[in-house]
Design a protein around this motif. Structure first.
Motif, PDB file in Angstrom:
ATOM      1  N   LEU A  29       0.878  -0.953   0.057  1.00  0.00           N
ATOM      2  CA  LEU A  29      -0.053  -0.004  -0.009  1.00  0.00           C
ATOM      3  C   LEU A  29       0.965   1.240  -0.202  1.00  0.00           C
ATOM      4  O   LEU A  29       0.793   2.180  -0.578  1.00  0.00           O
ATOM      5  CB  LEU A  29      -0.985   0.046   1.260  1.00  0.00           C
ATOM      6  CG  LEU A  29      -1.871   1.255   1.379  1.00  0.00           C
ATOM      7  CD1 LEU A  29      -2.617   1.424   0.278  1.00  0.00           C
ATOM      8  CD2 LEU A  29      -2.603   1.167   2.929  1.00  0.00           C
ATOM      9  N   LEU A  30       1.755   1.324   0.819  1.00  0.00           N
ATOM     10  CA  LEU A  30       2.871   2.545   0.943  1.00  0.00           C
ATOM     11  C   LEU A  30       3.412   2.504  -0.375  1.00  0.00           C
ATOM     12  O   LEU A  30       3.832   3.710  -0.890  1.00  0.00           O
ATOM     13  CB  LEU A  30       3.654   2.415   2.283  1.00  0.00           C
ATOM     14  CG  LEU A  30       2.802   2.197   3.529  1.00  0.00           C
ATOM     15  CD1 LEU A  30       3.968   2.197   4.468  1.00  0.00           C
ATOM     16  CD2 LEU A  30       2.132   3.455   3.768  1.00  0.00           C
ATOM     17  N   SER A  31       4.023   1.628  -0.889  1.00  0.00           N
ATOM     18  CA  SER A  31       4.893   1.637  -2.085  1.00  0.00           C
ATOM     19  C   SER A  31       3.850   2.235  -3.291  1.00  0.00           C
ATOM     20  O   SER A  31       4.183   3.114  -3.832  1.00  0.00           O
ATOM     21  CB  SER A  31       5.244   0.409  -2.526  1.00  0.00           C
ATOM     22  OG  SER A  31       5.736   0.462  -3.923  1.00  0.00           O
ATOM     23  N   HIS A  32       2.466   1.835  -3.203  1.00  0.00           N
ATOM     24  CA  HIS A  32       1.706   2.315  -4.241  1.00  0.00           C
ATOM     25  C   HIS A  32       1.191   3.695  -4.083  1.00  0.00           C
ATOM     26  O   HIS A  32       1.201   4.546  -4.948  1.00  0.00           O
ATOM     27  CB  HIS A  32       0.013   1.491  -4.097  1.00  0.00           C
ATOM     28  CG  HIS A  32      -0.939   1.675  -5.188  1.00  0.00           C
ATOM     29  ND1 HIS A  32      -0.800   1.195  -6.428  1.00  0.00           N
ATOM     30  CD2 HIS A  32      -1.718   2.895  -5.096  1.00  0.00           C
ATOM     31  CE1 HIS A  32      -1.660   1.740  -7.085  1.00  0.00           C
ATOM     32  NE2 HIS A  32      -2.413   2.737  -6.562  1.00  0.00           N
ATOM     33  N   LEU A  33       1.100   4.166  -2.630  1.00  0.00           N
ATOM     34  CA  LEU A  33       0.884   5.542  -2.424  1.00  0.00           C
ATOM     35  C   LEU A  33       1.751   6.587  -2.883  1.00  0.00           C
ATOM     36  O   LEU A  33       1.232   7.745  -3.631  1.00  0.00           O
ATOM     37  CB  LEU A  33       0.790   5.765  -0.945  1.00  0.00           C
ATOM     38  CG  LEU A  33      -0.747   5.291  -0.537  1.00  0.00           C
ATOM     39  CD1 LEU A  33      -0.840   5.536   1.183  1.00  0.00           C
ATOM     40  CD2 LEU A  33      -1.754   5.958  -0.911  1.00  0.00           C
ATOM     41  N   LYS A  34       3.142   6.243  -3.031  1.00  0.00           N
ATOM     42  CA  LYS A  34       4.062   6.968  -3.417  1.00  0.00           C
ATOM     43  C   LYS A  34       4.067   7.370  -4.900  1.00  0.00           C
ATOM     44  O   LYS A  34       4.381   8.337  -5.362  1.00  0.00           O
ATOM     45  CB  LYS A  34       5.440   6.389  -3.093  1.00  0.00           C
ATOM     46  CG  LYS A  34       5.827   6.239  -1.776  1.00  0.00           C
ATOM     47  CD  LYS A  34       7.175   5.301  -1.570  1.00  0.00           C
ATOM     48  CE  LYS A  34       7.396   5.586  -0.183  1.00  0.00           C
ATOM     49  NZ  LYS A  34       8.756   4.602   0.189  1.00  0.00           N
ATOM     50  N   GLY A  35       3.342   6.396  -5.619  1.00  0.00           N
ATOM     51  CA  GLY A  35       3.219   6.805  -7.181  1.00  0.00           C
ATOM     52  C   GLY A  35       1.931   7.099  -7.515  1.00  0.00           C
ATOM     53  O   GLY A  35       1.406   7.595  -8.558  1.00  0.00           O
ATOM     54  N   VAL A  36       0.848   7.655  -6.587  1.00  0.00           N
ATOM     55  CA  VAL A  36      -0.449   8.076  -6.944  1.00  0.00           C
ATOM     56  C   VAL A  36      -0.383   9.363  -7.428  1.00  0.00           C
ATOM     57  O   VAL A  36       0.469  10.512  -6.586  1.00  0.00           O
ATOM     58  CB  VAL A  36      -1.604   8.065  -5.643  1.00  0.00           C
ATOM     59  CG1 VAL A  36      -2.714   8.817  -5.898  1.00  0.00           C
ATOM     60  CG2 VAL A  36      -1.837   6.713  -5.337  1.00  0.00           C
ATOM     61  N   ALA A  37      -0.440   9.669  -8.482  1.00  0.00           N
ATOM     62  CA  ALA A  37      -0.469  11.026  -9.043  1.00  0.00           C
ATOM     63  C   ALA A  37      -1.627  11.838  -9.351  1.00  0.00           C
ATOM     64  O   ALA A  37      -1.565  12.640 -10.066  1.00  0.00           O
ATOM     65  CB  ALA A  37       0.344  10.772 -10.182  1.00  0.00           C
TER      66      ALA A  37
END
Length: 488
Positions: A29-37
């Motif tokens: 989840l945290l890895s994904h959040l870093k890429g939310v644009a």
């Protein structure tokens, strides 16, 4: 018989497996959040449906990493992110971290709040939060209530209690009065209660989109003269489109005169109960018989988290049913199912409890003020722009508007097509998300601001993007099928 692989079950013996799985999920989840644009990716229904339909649910995947990867492909990669400042569509809020921490315990322990012997301390945490909310409303020692799945269920239960109060009156004689801009769950509840669509009397609103108390009095008098019984009056404290708060004291007076149940739907405006500057806008709510509060809106909780709060616990009787195997009439322990429309029910109250114990109500109230102030600031900055037409000044944190090009004369259908197309393109490009609505049959767009982290610069940026998209669409032939007049 071979040994079953039981490590998937939550158990102290499987703590390492649990920790590894939760850890993997959190890292993912945290890895994904870093890429939310942006708030959305623009995935369309046909493609989303096809991806899910292709999955063979009878064949499990090999390991949690594979499951997480598939979950992302099917859902997370295209999830709509309410924490993004360019999300301004529906009444969805970013959620506070203490409530997310609570979710870990709510799901893992899996308490059910229907009976004491399934929840123990959870019963009293929920009851204390109901008491706390009732105190904020202004109710006395006889108040009570219960957590629900959301505002629609809370409104249904409020009207069920109203029906129980006049249970000997034939259904065809009963009438419910609500503003023309009340939530659709009022009409839906009337259907579910067997009262029929005709039982709901739609009362006109004033220039601020609030229920018109004079028109309400005329409607009450007319129905009474026809031999009909006013069963309930529903006031809205925060309408979905305009955040309008009906004149609660005047409505309370009429409810008393006509002996009608007074229900306040404060699903949206309930956060004003903790506002340090706007609590007075709920003046008169303490005179209600029942109140809906959605904590998963202006208390910034994850769904589901709502409650129905009543002035007098004795009025909860219509929701009570005793079963010998669950909550017998002679039970010596407190059972929340005695006052709930649900049986099995999550311990959603823990989320609000941990939020209040970590942050306190004043900080939540400051968040509520922040989004209301944001709406005022954006409206003040943009209301004079000639190509933006605002319907009204904000009452809470919504802005209803439409784009109207200044260099083209468009008729109503063309303007409706233009604004609908703008909204669709905002989503499709992942640029921003706004909502849509109709006012007096006219198509509009809507900003719903529930993100305390958003700034006026962020929201003005959405409006500027609407204007840029609108200009491009209006001059790009997209509206060829609509009527376009001469250049002004």
């Amino acid at each position: 018989m071979s040994q079953l692989p039981l490590h998937h079950l939550f158990h102290p013996d499987h703590a390492d497996h649990y920790a590894d799985s939760i850890g993997s999920g959190l890292d993912h989840l945290l890895s994904h959040l870093k890429g939310v644009a942006g708030p959305a990716t623009g995935r369309q229904p046909d493609e989303a449906a096809a991806r899910v339909a292709a999955v063979d649910l009878d064949e499990p995947l090999d390991g949690v990493d594979a499951v997480l990867a598939e979950m992302s492909e099917l859902w997370l990669d295209d999830a709509v992110w309410f924490h993004e400042t360019r999300y301004a569509a529906h009444l969805n809020c970013p959620v506070v971290v203490p409530a997310l921490l609570a979710e870990l315990f709510v799901a893992s322990v899996n308490s059910s709040l229907d009976t004491f012997d399934q929840s123990v301390g959870g019963t009293f945490i929920e009851r204390r939060l109901v008491e706390w909310t009732a105190e904020r409303i202004g109710f006395g020692a006889t108040a009570d209530g219960v957590f629900t799945s959301g505002g629609s269920q809370s409104n249904l239960q409020g009207l069920l209690l109203a029906r129980g109060r006049v249970e000997r009156t034939p259904a065809e004689r009963l009438r419910i009065f609500a503003s023309a801009e009340s939530h659709f769950s009022v009409q839906k509840s009337a259907r579910l209660l067997g009262l029929g669509d005709e039982s709901v009397i739609s009362v006109p609103t004033d220039e601020r989109h609030r229920l018109d108390a004079v028109a309400l009095e005329r409607s009450l008098a007319a129905c009474t003269a026809m031999g009909l019984r006013p069963m309930a009056i529903v006031a809205t404290a925060g309408t979905t489109d305009f955040g309008a708060i009906d004149p609660l004291p005047a409505i309370a007076d009429l409810a008393r005169v006509y002996d009608a149940w007074f229900h306040v739907d404060a699903a949206y405006g309930g956060g004003l109960l903790v506002s340090p500057t706007r609590r007075s806008r709920l003046e008169g709510i303490d005179r209600a018989d029942s109140v809906t509060v959605d904590y998963h809106k202006t208390f910034f909780q994850p769904v589901s988290s709502s409650a129905i709060i009543v002035r007098d616990r004795a009025t909860l009787r219509p929701a009570t049913w005793h079963a010998d195997y669950l909550n017998p009439r002679d039970s010596a322990t407190p059972n929340q199912v005695d006052k709930s429309l649900q049986t099995t029910r999550r311990f959603d109250a823990l989320k609000l409890w941990m939020t209040l114990r970590t942050m306190g109500p004043d900080l939540i109230g400051q968040y509520v003020d922040a989004v209301a102030d944001l709406a005022l600031a954006v409206h003040a900055q943009m209301r004079e722009e000639p190509d933006l037409e605002f319907v009204a000044a904000p009452e809470l944190s919504t802005l209803v508007f439409r784009y109207v090009p200044t260099d083209l004369a468009l008729d109503g259908p063309a303007l409706a097509t233009l604004n609908t197309t703008i909204r669709a393109e905002l989503y499709a490009t992942g640029t921003a998300m706004v909502a849509a609505t109709r006012v007096d049959g006219v198509q509009y767009l809507k900003l719903t601001l529930l993100n305390p982290m958003a700034t006026a610069h962020d929201i003005v940026g959405i409006l500027d993007t609407v204007r840029a998209f609108g200009a491009r669409i209006a001059h790009g032939g997209v509206l060829a099928s609509a009527t376009i007049g001469a250049t002004r």
